[in-house]
Design a protein around this motif. Structure first.
Motif, short mmCIF file in Angstrom:
data_model
loop_
_atom_site.label_atom_id
_atom_site.label_comp_id
_atom_site.label_asym_id
_atom_site.label_seq_id
_atom_site.Cartn_x
_atom_site.Cartn_y
_atom_site.Cartn_z
N GLU A 73 2.23 -2.89 -0.85
CA GLU A 73 2.38 -2.66 -2.29
C GLU A 73 2.80 -3.94 -3.01
OE1 GLU A 73 3.55 2.10 -2.11
OE2 GLU A 73 5.11 0.55 -1.98
N ASN A 74 3.67 -4.73 -2.39
CA ASN A 74 4.06 -6.01 -2.98
C ASN A 74 2.88 -6.95 -3.12
OD1 ASN A 74 7.07 -6.85 -3.54
ND2 ASN A 74 7.18 -5.40 -1.84
N VAL A 75 2.09 -7.04 -2.06
CA VAL A 75 0.93 -7.94 -2.09
C VAL A 75 -0.13 -7.44 -3.07
CG1 VAL A 75 -0.89 -9.00 -0.69
CG2 VAL A 75 1.39 -8.67 0.29
N SER A 76 -0.20 -6.13 -3.24
CA SER A 76 -1.18 -5.54 -4.15
C SER A 76 -0.82 -5.74 -5.62
CB SER A 76 -1.31 -4.03 -3.88
OG SER A 76 -1.76 -3.79 -2.57
N ALA A 77 0.45 -5.98 -5.91
CA ALA A 77 0.91 -6.01 -7.30
C ALA A 77 0.12 -6.97 -8.19
CB ALA A 77 2.40 -6.32 -7.34
N PRO A 78 -0.12 -8.24 -7.78
CA PRO A 78 -0.90 -9.13 -8.65
C PRO A 78 -2.33 -8.65 -8.86
CG PRO A 78 0.25 -10.38 -6.95
CD PRO A 78 0.35 -8.94 -6.57
N LEU A 79 -2.89 -7.98 -7.87
CA LEU A 79 -4.26 -7.48 -8.00
C LEU A 79 -4.35 -6.35 -9.02
CD1 LEU A 79 -4.96 -7.55 -4.19
CD2 LEU A 79 -6.19 -8.92 -5.86
N TYR A 80 -3.34 -5.48 -9.02
CA TYR A 80 -3.31 -4.42 -10.03
C TYR A 80 -3.07 -5.00 -11.42
CZ TYR A 80 -3.29 -0.71 -6.50
OH TYR A 80 -3.63 0.15 -5.48
N GLU A 81 -2.29 -6.07 -11.49
CA GLU A 81 -1.97 -6.67 -12.80
C GLU A 81 -3.17 -7.39 -13.40
OE1 GLU A 81 1.10 -9.92 -14.82
OE2 GLU A 81 1.25 -9.45 -12.68
N HIS A 82 -3.93 -8.11 -12.58
CA HIS A 82 -4.95 -9.01 -13.10
C HIS A 82 -6.39 -8.53 -12.89
CE1 HIS A 82 -2.17 -12.18 -14.20
NE2 HIS A 82 -1.58 -12.07 -13.03
N THR A 83 -6.58 -7.44 -12.14
CA THR A 83 -7.95 -6.97 -11.91
C THR A 83 -8.03 -5.46 -12.17
OG1 THR A 83 -7.79 -6.29 -9.57
CG2 THR A 83 -8.08 -8.65 -10.02
N ARG A 84 -9.25 -4.96 -12.13
CA ARG A 84 -9.48 -3.52 -12.26
C ARG A 84 -10.15 -2.98 -11.00
NH1 ARG A 84 -11.51 -2.79 -18.60
NH2 ARG A 84 -9.61 -3.68 -19.54
N LEU A 85 -9.85 -3.58 -9.90
CA LEU A 85 -10.43 -3.15 -8.64
C LEU A 85 -9.90 -1.77 -8.25
CD1 LEU A 85 -10.09 -6.47 -6.60
CD2 LEU A 85 -12.19 -5.52 -7.56
N PRO A 86 -10.72 -0.98 -7.58
CA PRO A 86 -10.24 0.34 -7.12
C PRO A 86 -9.16 0.18 -6.06
CG PRO A 86 -12.44 -0.14 -6.25
CD PRO A 86 -12.14 -1.20 -7.25
N LYS A 87 -8.35 1.22 -5.92
CA LYS A 87 -7.19 1.17 -5.02
C LYS A 87 -7.59 0.81 -3.60
CE LYS A 87 -3.37 3.93 -3.23
NZ LYS A 87 -2.68 5.26 -3.25
N ARG A 88 -8.68 1.40 -3.10
CA ARG A 88 -9.08 1.15 -1.72
C ARG A 88 -9.38 -0.33 -1.50
NH1 ARG A 88 -14.11 4.10 1.55
NH2 ARG A 88 -13.90 2.87 3.48
N GLU A 89 -10.08 -0.96 -2.47
CA GLU A 89 -10.42 -2.37 -2.33
C GLU A 89 -9.19 -3.25 -2.44
OE1 GLU A 89 -13.66 -5.55 -4.18
OE2 GLU A 89 -13.85 -3.40 -4.57
N VAL A 90 -8.27 -2.87 -3.34
CA VAL A 90 -7.02 -3.62 -3.47
C VAL A 90 -6.25 -3.61 -2.15
CG1 VAL A 90 -4.73 -3.58 -4.53
CG2 VAL A 90 -6.76 -3.37 -5.96
N GLU A 91 -6.15 -2.45 -1.54
CA GLU A 91 -5.41 -2.34 -0.28
C GLU A 91 -6.10 -3.12 0.84
OE1 GLU A 91 -4.81 1.82 0.41
OE2 GLU A 91 -3.10 1.91 -0.98
N GLU A 92 -7.42 -3.14 0.85
CA GLU A 92 -8.15 -3.90 1.87
C GLU A 92 -7.86 -5.40 1.70
OE1 GLU A 92 -12.20 -2.82 1.35
OE2 GLU A 92 -12.04 -0.95 2.50
N ILE A 93 -7.85 -5.88 0.46
CA ILE A 93 -7.54 -7.29 0.21
C ILE A 93 -6.11 -7.59 0.62
CG2 ILE A 93 -7.25 -9.04 -1.59
CD1 ILE A 93 -9.54 -7.67 -3.11
N ALA A 94 -5.19 -6.69 0.27
CA ALA A 94 -3.78 -6.89 0.63
C ALA A 94 -3.62 -6.98 2.14
CB ALA A 94 -2.94 -5.74 0.07
N ASP A 95 -4.27 -6.10 2.88
CA ASP A 95 -4.17 -6.14 4.34
C ASP A 95 -4.77 -7.43 4.90
OD1 ASP A 95 -2.93 -3.71 4.39
OD2 ASP A 95 -4.71 -2.54 4.92
N LEU A 96 -5.83 -7.93 4.27
CA LEU A 96 -6.42 -9.20 4.69
C LEU A 96 -5.43 -10.35 4.50
CD1 LEU A 96 -8.87 -10.91 5.58
CD2 LEU A 96 -9.54 -11.02 3.18
#
Length: 285
Positions: free
Chosen positions: A124-147
């Protein structure tokens, strides 16, 4: 039969625009005449600094020389009392909110204590900038965070842990994963190896160097760690006398006549940090 008139070529861009573009390509960070004050206390007085694209720049200085103040001035957490901060060729003093948002997408920051949200998991911490600056769906955000979590060497199980459940070294890596979430061009590091044991600090240095090389990052790193300066920096900027007194490869600083630089790099700890690099150089010849 009349010939069609040729469309004249567009006029060349102003020489100043060409120069600014070239400067922004070579120097993504440029500080000109920075003045930083806290009441009557003047921390910086006419500080100048250019950071070259693709380099790992170490920033050192004694206590009170304003290393973190300089970082905060560059990333907009402190408004300069004078001078100019230019990022990617643009004057941030007059930048619009949209311009700031655009530039923020191009950098990542690892603060000294990690600055992780304590009530969120690592993912969730790693996902925070992605939620702030993009409109990517949750599943894609979490995949990027795990990467990103895997990229900094954390085990997959760390994704579901909270900061309190991590060791100091793991928290540093989690903070780094968040800093890399938006695939930045600039990476700001504030004392990245502080609090780590020598083995952990060396491993973190190797990680920063590998990421810098593989991702073509420009790294601005505040540090007191002499081993880090010798191991991974291309140049070192020294803050003293309210300015940057010199910027040079660390080996050149050993020949400086500035009193603080001599004490820092030629004292017992400086000589000890330099020795392993000497041994490695001899082994290669």
């Amino acid at each position: 039969m009349t010939r069609a008139k040729k469309t004249p070529p567009p006029p060349p861009p102003p020489s100043s625009l060409v120069a600014d573009t070239a400067e922004s390509e070579k120097f993504p960070i440029e500080v000109r005449g920075l003045v930083s004050c806290f009441g009557d206390n003047v921390v910086h007085d006419g500080l100048d600094l250019k950071v070259e694209r693709g380099e790992v720049l170490g920033v050192v200085g004694g206590s009170g020389t304003g290393k973190s103040v300089l970082l905060n001035s560059i990333i907009g957490l402190k408004v300069p009392d004078g001078g100019q901060v230019r990022l990617f060729g643009g004057d941030m003093r007059t930048a619009s909110r949209r311009r700031w948002s655009s530039v923020e997408r191009r950098w990542g920051v690892l603060f000294q204590q990690g600055a992780l949200f304590s009530n969120l998991t690592v993912r969730e911490n790693v996902s925070a900038p992605l939620y702030e600056h993009t409109r990517l769906p949750k599943r894609e955000v979490e995949e990027i965070a795990d990467l990103k979590i895997a990229m900094v060497g954390l085990p997959a199980r760390a994704a579901t842990l909270k900061p309190a459940e991590l060791s100091g070294g793991m928290r540093k890596r989690a903070g780094l994963a968040r800093a890399l979430a938006m695939d930045p061009e600039l990476l700001f590091l504030d004392e990245p190896t502080a609090g780590l044991d020598p083995i952990g600090a060396a491993a973190f240095d190797d990680l920063i160097k590998d990421l810098s090389d593989s991702l073509d990052l420009t790294v601005f790193m505040i540090t007191h760690d002499l081993d880090s300066l010798y191991a991974i920096t291309d140049r070192v900027a020294v803050l003293a006398d309210k300015k940057v007194v010199t910027v040079a490869p660390v080996r050149e600083l050993e020949r400086s006549e500035h009193p603080w630089i001599q004490k820092y790099f030629l004292g017992p700890r400086g000589r000890a940090a330099a020795s392993p690099a000497d041994s490695q150089a001899q082994a290669r010849t």
